[in-house]
Design a protein around this motif. Structure first.
Motif, PDB file in Angstrom:
ATOM      1  N   HIS B  45      38.643  31.982  39.735  1.00 60.27           N
ATOM      2  CA  HIS B  45      39.087  33.212  40.394  1.00 60.27           C
ATOM      3  C   HIS B  45      37.931  34.068  40.868  1.00 60.27           C
ATOM      4  O   HIS B  45      38.078  34.879  41.765  1.00 60.27           O
ATOM      5  CB  HIS B  45      40.008  33.998  39.468  1.00 60.27           C
ATOM      6  CG  HIS B  45      41.374  33.390  39.416  1.00 60.27           C
ATOM      7  ND1 HIS B  45      42.356  33.703  40.319  1.00 60.27           N
ATOM      8  CD2 HIS B  45      41.896  32.440  38.611  1.00 60.27           C
ATOM      9  CE1 HIS B  45      43.435  32.983  40.061  1.00 60.27           C
ATOM     10  NE2 HIS B  45      43.180  32.204  39.027  1.00 60.27           N
ATOM     11  N   VAL B  54      34.489  31.706  36.981  1.00 62.23           N
ATOM     12  CA  VAL B  54      35.291  32.455  36.013  1.00 62.23           C
ATOM     13  C   VAL B  54      36.743  32.074  36.223  1.00 62.23           C
ATOM     14  O   VAL B  54      37.338  32.387  37.241  1.00 62.23           O
ATOM     15  CB  VAL B  54      35.155  33.977  36.196  1.00 62.23           C
ATOM     16  CG1 VAL B  54      36.024  34.706  35.169  1.00 62.23           C
ATOM     17  CG2 VAL B  54      33.711  34.406  36.072  1.00 62.23           C
ATOM     18  N   LEU B  56      38.891  31.540  33.143  1.00 57.72           N
ATOM     19  CA  LEU B  56      39.667  31.941  31.971  1.00 57.72           C
ATOM     20  C   LEU B  56      39.106  33.243  31.410  1.00 57.72           C
ATOM     21  O   LEU B  56      37.940  33.562  31.614  1.00 57.72           O
ATOM     22  CB  LEU B  56      39.552  30.857  30.898  1.00 57.72           C
ATOM     23  CG  LEU B  56      40.034  29.466  31.305  1.00 57.72           C
ATOM     24  CD1 LEU B  56      39.634  28.435  30.260  1.00 57.72           C
ATOM     25  CD2 LEU B  56      41.548  29.459  31.496  1.00 57.72           C
ATOM     26  N   LEU B  57      39.938  33.963  30.716  1.00 56.09           N
ATOM     27  CA  LEU B  57      39.450  35.078  29.908  1.00 56.09           C
ATOM     28  C   LEU B  57      38.799  34.436  28.684  1.00 56.09           C
ATOM     29  O   LEU B  57      39.497  33.894  27.823  1.00 56.09           O
ATOM     30  CB  LEU B  57      40.605  35.992  29.500  1.00 56.09           C
ATOM     31  CG  LEU B  57      40.271  37.066  28.461  1.00 56.09           C
ATOM     32  CD1 LEU B  57      39.219  38.032  28.976  1.00 56.09           C
ATOM     33  CD2 LEU B  57      41.534  37.827  28.052  1.00 56.09           C
ATOM     34  N   PHE B  97      45.882  40.441  32.626  1.00 53.42           N
ATOM     35  CA  PHE B  97      44.925  39.837  33.557  1.00 53.42           C
ATOM     36  C   PHE B  97      45.613  38.731  34.354  1.00 53.42           C
ATOM     37  O   PHE B  97      45.412  38.586  35.544  1.00 53.42           O
ATOM     38  CB  PHE B  97      43.715  39.251  32.800  1.00 53.42           C
ATOM     39  CG  PHE B  97      42.664  40.265  32.428  1.00 53.42           C
ATOM     40  CD1 PHE B  97      42.883  41.634  32.576  1.00 53.42           C
ATOM     41  CD2 PHE B  97      41.427  39.849  31.941  1.00 53.42           C
ATOM     42  CE1 PHE B  97      41.900  42.565  32.237  1.00 53.42           C
ATOM     43  CE2 PHE B  97      40.435  40.774  31.611  1.00 53.42           C
ATOM     44  CZ  PHE B  97      40.681  42.122  31.751  1.00 53.42           C
ATOM     45  N   TYR B  98      46.424  37.980  33.668  1.00 51.97           N
ATOM     46  CA  TYR B  98      47.086  36.862  34.338  1.00 51.97           C
ATOM     47  C   TYR B  98      48.031  37.359  35.436  1.00 51.97           C
ATOM     48  O   TYR B  98      48.021  36.846  36.547  1.00 51.97           O
ATOM     49  CB  TYR B  98      47.855  36.017  33.309  1.00 51.97           C
ATOM     50  CG  TYR B  98      48.279  34.676  33.869  1.00 51.97           C
ATOM     51  CD1 TYR B  98      47.430  33.582  33.786  1.00 51.97           C
ATOM     52  CD2 TYR B  98      49.513  34.505  34.496  1.00 51.97           C
ATOM     53  CE1 TYR B  98      47.802  32.348  34.304  1.00 51.97           C
ATOM     54  CE2 TYR B  98      49.885  33.274  35.024  1.00 51.97           C
ATOM     55  CZ  TYR B  98      49.030  32.196  34.922  1.00 51.97           C
ATOM     56  OH  TYR B  98      49.391  30.974  35.449  1.00 51.97           O
ATOM     57  N   ASN B 101      46.530  38.021  38.696  1.00 41.13           N
ATOM     58  CA  ASN B 101      45.839  36.888  39.313  1.00 41.13           C
ATOM     59  C   ASN B 101      44.323  36.946  39.123  1.00 41.13           C
ATOM     60  O   ASN B 101      43.574  36.512  39.992  1.00 41.13           O
ATOM     61  CB  ASN B 101      46.178  36.775  40.810  1.00 41.13           C
ATOM     62  CG  ASN B 101      46.038  35.346  41.331  1.00 41.13           C
ATOM     63  OD1 ASN B 101      46.418  34.383  40.662  1.00 41.13           O
ATOM     64  ND2 ASN B 101      45.476  35.202  42.519  1.00 41.13           N
ATOM     65  N   TYR B 102      43.884  37.477  38.006  1.00 44.13           N
ATOM     66  CA  TYR B 102      42.454  37.462  37.699  1.00 44.13           C
ATOM     67  C   TYR B 102      42.040  36.136  37.064  1.00 44.13           C
ATOM     68  O   TYR B 102      40.897  35.745  37.163  1.00 44.13           O
ATOM     69  CB  TYR B 102      42.070  38.563  36.682  1.00 44.13           C
ATOM     70  CG  TYR B 102      42.321  40.002  37.042  1.00 44.13           C
ATOM     71  CD1 TYR B 102      42.553  40.410  38.346  1.00 44.13           C
ATOM     72  CD2 TYR B 102      42.297  40.990  36.046  1.00 44.13           C
ATOM     73  CE1 TYR B 102      42.765  41.746  38.652  1.00 44.13           C
ATOM     74  CE2 TYR B 102      42.504  42.323  36.341  1.00 44.13           C
ATOM     75  CZ  TYR B 102      42.745  42.709  37.636  1.00 44.13           C
ATOM     76  OH  TYR B 102      42.951  44.034  37.916  1.00 44.13           O
ATOM     77  N   ILE B 103      42.952  35.518  36.333  1.00 43.76           N
ATOM     78  CA  ILE B 103      42.572  34.373  35.486  1.00 43.76           C
ATOM     79  C   ILE B 103      43.645  33.287  35.480  1.00 43.76           C
ATOM     80  O   ILE B 103      44.786  33.515  35.879  1.00 43.76           O
ATOM     81  CB  ILE B 103      42.368  34.806  34.010  1.00 43.76           C
ATOM     82  CG1 ILE B 103      43.608  35.574  33.499  1.00 43.76           C
ATOM     83  CG2 ILE B 103      41.114  35.636  33.844  1.00 43.76           C
ATOM     84  CD1 ILE B 103      43.620  35.823  31.999  1.00 43.76           C
ATOM     85  N   GLU B 104      43.238  32.112  35.012  1.00 48.04           N
ATOM     86  CA  GLU B 104      44.161  30.999  34.826  1.00 48.04           C
ATOM     87  C   GLU B 104      44.731  30.970  33.412  1.00 48.04           C
ATOM     88  O   GLU B 104      45.667  30.227  33.141  1.00 48.04           O
ATOM     89  CB  GLU B 104      43.444  29.673  35.058  1.00 48.04           C
ATOM     90  CG  GLU B 104      43.004  29.437  36.474  1.00 48.04           C
ATOM     91  CD  GLU B 104      44.187  29.203  37.378  1.00 48.04           C
ATOM     92  OE1 GLU B 104      44.486  30.126  38.167  1.00 48.04           O
ATOM     93  OE2 GLU B 104      44.805  28.146  37.301  1.00 48.04           O
TER      94      GLU B 104
END
Ligand code: SF4
Lengths: 251, 417
Positions: B45, B54, B56-57, B97-98, B101-104
């Motif tokens: 992302h 980046v 995943l968190l 966050f998910y 759409n910041y992370i998978e």
């Protein structure tokens, strides 16, 4: 030479292909209304979009092309590059004459078809990565984009599968339309709005929005390893023109 | 309230960042019952300023730790701020966050507090909560804590997409020196357990359509490079055995970033061996995708990879007698061995040559790096390298033709992450 003018839509383009064949036009150009420039060199014909004709062309292509080949055609079309229609007409002519032509990469028309499609696919992929939703007061996750190519139609299925339990809207600021998911289905919509990013964020977006944006920016800074700084590589992956969407890259 | 979370996030992201694994691909988990999330090929992302993906968190649950591994910032003896997230805090961060759409998804690791089971139980609780209370179908990667019970490992596999145990130091002696309280066996044991469990569940999945997923994206591991004095051969042989013995999906190589003045380790001002790290990744790819045996690349005579040229080129220069090969006839697996030809180009060549014989112009358009490849192939052209050049001559020509490029290519290769 003849120039076939269609209404900028995908079915319109396929209808133009149909007509080019039906009229047995050896040499023809296909041009969207959007970019039409009057010229004395061409005889213009206005194509009337016809879903039946469009479908027949597509079915014809399905018999000759693999899924990737079909995708190359559609994705290239979405590039909206100048004269891409002429190029696609040639690509389709090749595909319909020669079995497996989509893999004849030694041929420059075929190779270009793959390359343009790849560029569009890359842009699609970038949007899947770079859309940043902001939660509005009325519970819609809103993300504005400004993609190089017209990729919204090919983003729908990805976002629909992923965000099935939240309302979302992705808006193409350049082409002035969006895709909106209302928990049931996705629709294309046009909005008439004073740019939301112009207004005061607090008036449109939910209270928690600011908190999560701050946390995300914090995270972005702290996951970085300073000793390994490599800005060139960073810029290759996140080209500057995309920064305007990215919360973590905004001041 | 949010200030406290900010503080924790800063500390626990800082502590987690040295784990380079970021993959969020390879899972088969699909959105169910109109829940939240889906997995697929994995998406980066964004990229950090050091150029890493980046996706995943990636955080620690806590940086309290009872161990004192010399190479780790979280080690007990290090004088740093300590903190811990609650289970709910991690869940909230992940979900929010998910949704934006910041992370998978989440990559959750932890320092070891109290003991292995106590720590593992908490990691599992986060994953369980995400899956069962929030119908979260995004990607979850959990660290399996060496020494945790089989029961907990099993539960972890039911909620996580990927599990990993880091082998940390490529050689056993190195590990003994730098992490005296750790035992290689404790790392191998959970890997072995999970491997068997994954195989078992896969066969169940074939028999019963609704059998639950078990770590569908498999296991991975990481080694720290350059902290102990291991050779590239040591590293790649260990990697190879991890792939072979435990069916690992990925092994990551993380160049040691100096975090301590401990005299067992490279000093604080030494730089990260980035080029070396790259060459290791390239070797890893040659093993996994190009059909090379590890010992063709590194062996007794060549225990270390060349830094100035890529490992495929090094191999080819040592084996010039196997070339040139004819692009219009050779099998795919031979074309893959040509320096300057990647997987994509190799496949395209094999497809395109059914329609016409390919010449230099074609190859260039198909993405072949001719400056390297031209010494090793012939094609539909009367021009080709006729001189009987030795490996070192070719190397000289290639390097002098592309001096600056050879070095900037290093940056391009970083994309392998
Ligand atoms: S056990 Fe893990 S967290 Fe603790 S010091 Fe060792 S490597 Fe660091």
């Amino acid at each position: 030479m003849t120039i076939l003018i269609y209404d900028n839509t995908w079915p319109g383009f396929l209808t133009a292909i149909f007509d080019a064949y039906e009229r047995k036009l050896e040499q023809a150009r296909i041009c969207p209304q959007r970019t039409l420039q009057p010229s004395l060199l061409y005889t213009p014909i206005n194509i009337i979009t016809d879903n039946v004709k469009a479908k027949r062309v597509w079915l014809g292509l399905e018999k000759k092309l693999s899924r990737t080949g079909l995708q190359n055609v559609y994705h290239s079309f979405l590039s909206e590059l100048p004269a891409i229609e002429d190029h696609l007409l040639e690509y389709i002519r090749l595909a319909l004459t020669l079995d497996g032509a989509e893999k004849a990469y030694g041929n420059s028309t075929i190779l270009r078809g793959t390359q343009v499609a790849k560029m569009v696919y890359r842009e699609k992929h970038r949007m899947e990565a770079f859309v940043r939703f902001q939660l509005t007061k009325d519970g819609i996750y809103y993300g504005a984009v400004d993609p190089d190519f017209n990729v919204l139609p090919i983003l729908i299925s990805h976002f629909e599968k992923r965000y099935a339990d939240q309302k979302w809207l992705i808006y193409d600021l350049r082409r002035k339309y969006g895709i909106f998911y209302d928990l049931e289905k996705v629709q294309e919509i046009e909005l008439d709005f004073a740019k939301p990013e112009g207004g005061d964020i607090r008036s449109i977006f939910s209270e928690e929005e600011e908190i999560y944006q701050t946390l995300w920016k914090d995270y972005f800074i702290h996951v970085n390893i300073k000793e390994r700084r490599n800005i060139k590589l960073h810029l290759r992956h996140v080209p500057k023109r995309y920064w305007k969407y990215l919360i973590e890259k905004s001041p | 309230m949010s200030e406290r979370i900010r503080e924790k996030l800063k500390i626990l992201a800082d502590a987690a960042k040295y784990d380079v694994s970021c993959s969020s691909s390879g899972s088969t988990r699909k959105n169910k019952n109109k829940g939240l999330g889906d997995t697929g090929n994995g998406i980066c992302h964004t990229y950090t300023e050091d150029g890493r993906c980046v996706s995943l968190l990636k955080i620690l649950l806590t940086n309290f730790c009872i161990y004192d591994c010399a190479y780790c910032v979280t080690r007990k003896s290090n004088d740093i701020k300590r903190t811990a997230f609650t289970v709910q805090e991690v869940v909230d961060l992940t979900i929010n966050f998910y949704r934006r759409n910041y992370i998978e998804g989440l990559f959750l690791s932890s320092g070891i507090f109290k003991d292995a089971d106590y720590t593992m139980e908490r990691l599992v609780r986060v994953a369980k909560k995400l899956r069962s209370e929030h119908n979260f179908n995004g990607y979850i990667h959990l660290k399996s804590i060496p020494g945790a019970s089989d029961e907990l490992m099993k539960e972890a596999g039911l909620y996580a997409d990927r599990l990993s145990v880091n082998i940390e130091i490529p050689t056993e002696q190195g590990l003994k020196l730098l992490a005296p309280d750790k035992d290689r066996k404790d790392m191998i044991q959970p890997m072995n357990f999970l491997k068997n469990e994954i195989i078992l569940r896969e066969s169940e999945n074939k028999t019963f359509r609704n059998a639950p997923l078990f770590a569908p994206a498999g296991q991975s591991s990481q080694m720290i490079i350059g902290a102990a004095q291991e050779s590239d051969k040591d590293i790649m042989f260990t990697a190879n055995s991890l792939y072979k013995n435990f069916n690992l999906k990925r092994v990551y190589y993380s160049g040691y970033v100096p975090v301590s003045n401990d005299n067992r380790l490279p000093g604080l001002n030494t730089s990260v061996p980035r080029i070396r790290e790259n060459r290791l990744y390239q070797t890893d790819w040659l093993m996994r995708f190009y059909g090379f045996q590890v010992k063709e690349i590194v062996n007794q005579e060549h225990p270390n990879l060349d830094l100035d040229i890529d490992p495929k080129l090094s191999w080819a220069l040592r084996n010039v007698q196997q070339f040139p090969i004819d692009i219009n006839r050779a099998d795919l697996h031979l074309i893959l061995r040509v320096p300057g030809i990647g997987i994509q180009s190799a496949r395209k060549i094999v497809d395109a040559r059914r329609f016409q014989r390919l010449n230099w112009e074609h190859l260039k358009k198909l993405g072949v790096a001719l400056n390297r490849a031209k010494y090793f192939i012939i094609c539909n052209s009367r021009n080709y390298e006729r001189r009987d050049l030795s490996g070192s001559q070719i190397k000289q020509y290639i390097l002098s033709g592309a001096q600056s490029k050879a070095l900037s290519a290093v940056a391009i290769q970083l994309q392998l992450f």
